[in-house]
Scaffold this motif. Sequence first.
Motif, PDB file in Angstrom:
ATOM      1  N   ILE A 316       0.843  -1.202   0.000  1.00 58.56           N
ATOM      2  CA  ILE A 316       0.000   0.000   0.000  1.00 58.56           C
ATOM      3  C   ILE A 316       0.879   1.254   0.000  1.00 58.56           C
ATOM      4  N   VAL A 317       1.692   1.409   1.038  1.00 56.78           N
ATOM      5  CA  VAL A 317       2.507   2.614   1.162  1.00 56.78           C
ATOM      6  C   VAL A 317       3.508   2.719   0.026  1.00 56.78           C
ATOM      7  N   GLY A 318       4.246   1.641  -0.225  1.00 56.28           N
ATOM      8  CA  GLY A 318       5.292   1.686  -1.246  1.00 56.28           C
ATOM      9  C   GLY A 318       4.796   2.045  -2.631  1.00 56.28           C
ATOM     10  N   PRO A 319       3.827   1.313  -3.172  1.00 55.09           N
ATOM     11  CA  PRO A 319       3.354   1.637  -4.523  1.00 55.09           C
ATOM     12  C   PRO A 319       2.740   3.030  -4.648  1.00 55.09           C
ATOM     13  N   LEU A 320       2.001   3.473  -3.644  1.00 43.75           N
ATOM     14  CA  LEU A 320       1.420   4.812  -3.708  1.00 43.75           C
ATOM     15  C   LEU A 320       2.505   5.878  -3.648  1.00 43.75           C
ATOM     16  N   ARG A 321       3.478   5.664  -2.796  1.00 43.07           N
ATOM     17  CA  ARG A 321       4.590   6.615  -2.682  1.00 43.07           C
ATOM     18  C   ARG A 321       5.368   6.681  -3.988  1.00 43.07           C
ATOM     19  N   GLN A 322       5.588   5.538  -4.613  1.00 43.49           N
ATOM     20  CA  GLN A 322       6.314   5.508  -5.877  1.00 43.49           C
ATOM     21  C   GLN A 322       5.540   6.236  -6.972  1.00 43.49           C
ATOM     22  N   ALA A 323       4.221   6.091  -6.953  1.00 39.37           N
ATOM     23  CA  ALA A 323       3.400   6.710  -7.998  1.00 39.37           C
ATOM     24  C   ALA A 323       3.257   8.217  -7.816  1.00 39.37           C
ATOM     25  N   LEU A 324       3.175   8.681  -6.581  1.00 42.04           N
ATOM     26  CA  LEU A 324       2.870  10.094  -6.330  1.00 42.04           C
ATOM     27  C   LEU A 324       4.035  10.890  -5.758  1.00 42.04           C
ATOM     28  N   GLY A 325       4.916  10.226  -5.034  1.00 42.47           N
ATOM     29  CA  GLY A 325       6.124  10.854  -4.531  1.00 42.47           C
ATOM     30  C   GLY A 325       5.895  12.150  -3.784  1.00 42.47           C
ATOM     31  N   ASP A 326       6.710  13.143  -4.099  1.00 39.36           N
ATOM     32  CA  ASP A 326       6.685  14.422  -3.391  1.00 39.36           C
ATOM     33  C   ASP A 326       5.568  15.341  -3.856  1.00 39.36           C
ATOM     34  N   ASP A 327       4.751  14.877  -4.786  1.00 37.57           N
ATOM     35  CA  ASP A 327       3.650  15.705  -5.277  1.00 37.57           C
ATOM     36  C   ASP A 327       2.386  15.532  -4.446  1.00 37.57           C
ATOM     37  N   ALA A 328       2.498  14.841  -3.316  1.00 42.43           N
ATOM     38  CA  ALA A 328       1.339  14.588  -2.465  1.00 42.43           C
ATOM     39  C   ALA A 328       1.732  14.790  -1.009  1.00 42.43           C
ATOM     40  N   ALA A 329       0.703  14.873  -0.157  1.00 41.10           N
ATOM     41  CA  ALA A 329       0.896  14.913   1.294  1.00 41.10           C
ATOM     42  C   ALA A 329       0.378  13.604   1.882  1.00 41.10           C
ATOM     43  N   TRP A 330       1.059  13.134   2.926  1.00 42.59           N
ATOM     44  CA  TRP A 330       0.823  11.786   3.433  1.00 42.59           C
ATOM     45  C   TRP A 330       0.595  11.795   4.926  1.00 42.59           C
ATOM     46  N   LEU A 331      -0.448  11.120   5.367  1.00 44.70           N
ATOM     47  CA  LEU A 331      -0.665  10.854   6.787  1.00 44.70           C
ATOM     48  C   LEU A 331      -0.766   9.340   6.931  1.00 44.70           C
ATOM     49  N   ILE A 332       0.107   8.771   7.751  1.00 44.10           N
ATOM     50  CA  ILE A 332       0.081   7.333   8.017  1.00 44.10           C
ATOM     51  C   ILE A 332      -0.146   7.133   9.502  1.00 44.10           C
ATOM     52  N   ALA A 333      -1.120   6.289   9.827  1.00 41.21           N
ATOM     53  CA  ALA A 333      -1.471   6.088  11.230  1.00 41.21           C
ATOM     54  C   ALA A 333      -2.275   4.801  11.368  1.00 41.21           C
ATOM     55  N   CYS A 334      -2.608   4.480  12.600  1.00 39.19           N
ATOM     56  CA  CYS A 334      -3.635   3.480  12.872  1.00 39.19           C
ATOM     57  C   CYS A 334      -4.799   4.192  13.560  1.00 39.19           C
ATOM     58  N   ASP A 335      -5.932   3.546  13.620  1.00 39.46           N
ATOM     59  CA  ASP A 335      -7.079   4.174  14.265  1.00 39.46           C
ATOM     60  C   ASP A 335      -7.040   3.990  15.780  1.00 39.46           C
ATOM     61  N   HIS A 336      -6.554   2.838  16.217  1.00 39.12           N
ATOM     62  CA  HIS A 336      -6.456   2.525  17.638  1.00 39.12           C
ATOM     63  C   HIS A 336      -5.439   1.404  17.791  1.00 39.12           C
ATOM     64  N   TYR A 337      -5.082   1.077  18.990  1.00 45.36           N
ATOM     65  CA  TYR A 337      -4.263  -0.099  19.277  1.00 45.36           C
ATOM     66  C   TYR A 337      -5.172  -1.337  19.337  1.00 45.36           C
ATOM     67  N   THR A 338      -4.643  -2.467  18.894  1.00 45.25           N
ATOM     68  CA  THR A 338      -5.246  -3.769  19.164  1.00 45.25           C
ATOM     69  C   THR A 338      -4.134  -4.682  19.675  1.00 45.25           C
ATOM     70  N   PRO A 339      -3.751  -4.539  20.938  1.00 47.64           N
ATOM     71  CA  PRO A 339      -2.606  -5.287  21.446  1.00 47.64           C
ATOM     72  C   PRO A 339      -2.831  -6.799  21.427  1.00 47.64           C
ATOM     73  N   ILE A 340      -1.791  -7.502  21.023  1.00 49.41           N
ATOM     74  CA  ILE A 340      -1.831  -8.965  20.999  1.00 49.41           C
ATOM     75  C   ILE A 340      -2.204  -9.515  22.371  1.00 49.41           C
ATOM     76  N   GLN A 341      -1.665  -8.909  23.428  1.00 46.18           N
ATOM     77  CA  GLN A 341      -1.919  -9.392  24.775  1.00 46.18           C
ATOM     78  C   GLN A 341      -3.389  -9.256  25.173  1.00 46.18           C
ATOM     79  N   GLU A 342      -4.043  -8.221  24.676  1.00 46.51           N
ATOM     80  CA  GLU A 342      -5.426  -7.946  25.054  1.00 46.51           C
ATOM     81  C   GLU A 342      -6.430  -8.573  24.105  1.00 46.51           C
ATOM     82  N   ARG A 343      -6.051  -8.689  22.834  1.00 48.30           N
ATOM     83  CA  ARG A 343      -6.931  -9.218  21.781  1.00 48.30           C
ATOM     84  C   ARG A 343      -8.178  -8.358  21.591  1.00 48.30           C
TER      85      ARG A 343
END
Length: 395
Positions: A316-343
């Motif tokens: 996802i990140v790699g191909p989009l970055r390659q296609a758009l590069g510095d001509d775009a703005a990027w926010l990468i995040a998760c919505d929340h944690y889902t810890p393995i310990q908590e499930r």
Amino acid sequence: MKLLFLIADGMGDWPLESLGGKTPLQAAQTPNMDAMAAQALMGRCRTVPEGMAPGSDVANMALLGFDPAQHHTGRGPIEAAAQGLELDPEDLVWRCNLVTVTDLGLSGTMRDYSAGHITSEAALPLLRDLQDHLGDETFTFHPGVQYRHLLVQKGGALEDEATLAIRPPHDITDKPVKPDLMTFSHSPRLWDLLHGAAERLAHKNNTTKANSIWPWGQGRPLHLPGFRQAFGLSGAVISAVDLVRGLGRAAGMEVIEVPGATGLLDTNYQGKVDAALKFLETGDFVFVHLEGPDECGHAGNAADKTEAIARFDARIVGPLRQALGDDAAWLIACDHYTPIQERTHTSDPVPFLFLAPGITGQSAAAFDENTADAAGLVLEQGHTLLNWCLERIKR
């Protein structure tokens, strides 16, 4: 300038002994995000307002720029928006999982919140059967995606059921269901529906693992401001799950369906990339959501979660970055944690990375929970993140 929000659902986690004291994000091979971290601004964002449950419904609403404390009515109504259901203001919409329980007695246990990740094709005849035999003027079943379905209670927002607090099934995997059954018992008609559904699902023609329904996340129909009017952007959402599609539809965004998008490790990554690039030929903002890390977190599988994050970076990140590069703005995040310990989900502030032309970053060596924390930036109100990004683009 084009703005992309790339969201890996549930990616955040806690250090694990099985990963040598690393989180899955730290353990995963993420060369694309790490390269961006060298130039980006990073920090943490509190996507779940204090006092609200840390669900994907709340967190993704915040990431799309809408205050959950003001707009959130329940998880069911969001997914009803995805289906375009016509609802009255007093209707009550329940999210209705197909699940696997040991039994519906007080000694029963929730075995699987997804009924073995039942397919949409296998679930459809089950929902049709439930509607044919149990649907009436009060309750109607509406098929959704995989294990995620809807139950509409006509006029239910004015009834006692509106205040019942049923736990999400993914919060109680391998745990007793007694507390929730006691809650269901306060509504005789919901109790009868629950047990009637179990009888129908016990039919010999049902060869799936689904042996019960689980109504939860109920609320009145959802209404959101228009995304273009609120932010001045033409926007689209791309996701395998009705939840995110429902938020987009409620905000008047384009909702892009990608064939083969499953929400699991085998999802159609290239299809999501192609859809995002096609939309951005004319559109301004795209919200690309990947469900895989969250599902692996609920399963308690650290290796699969690490792999899901690596695929997010590579496909996802790699191909989009390659296609758009510095001509775009990027926010990468998760919505929340889902810890393995908590499930299940937690309300930890999530790490984020923001990169745009002219941005001077912190020269971090990698993008992970620790480097985001070390940046010292915390946005306490998650719904302000989108505007925070837009302000820095304008500068």
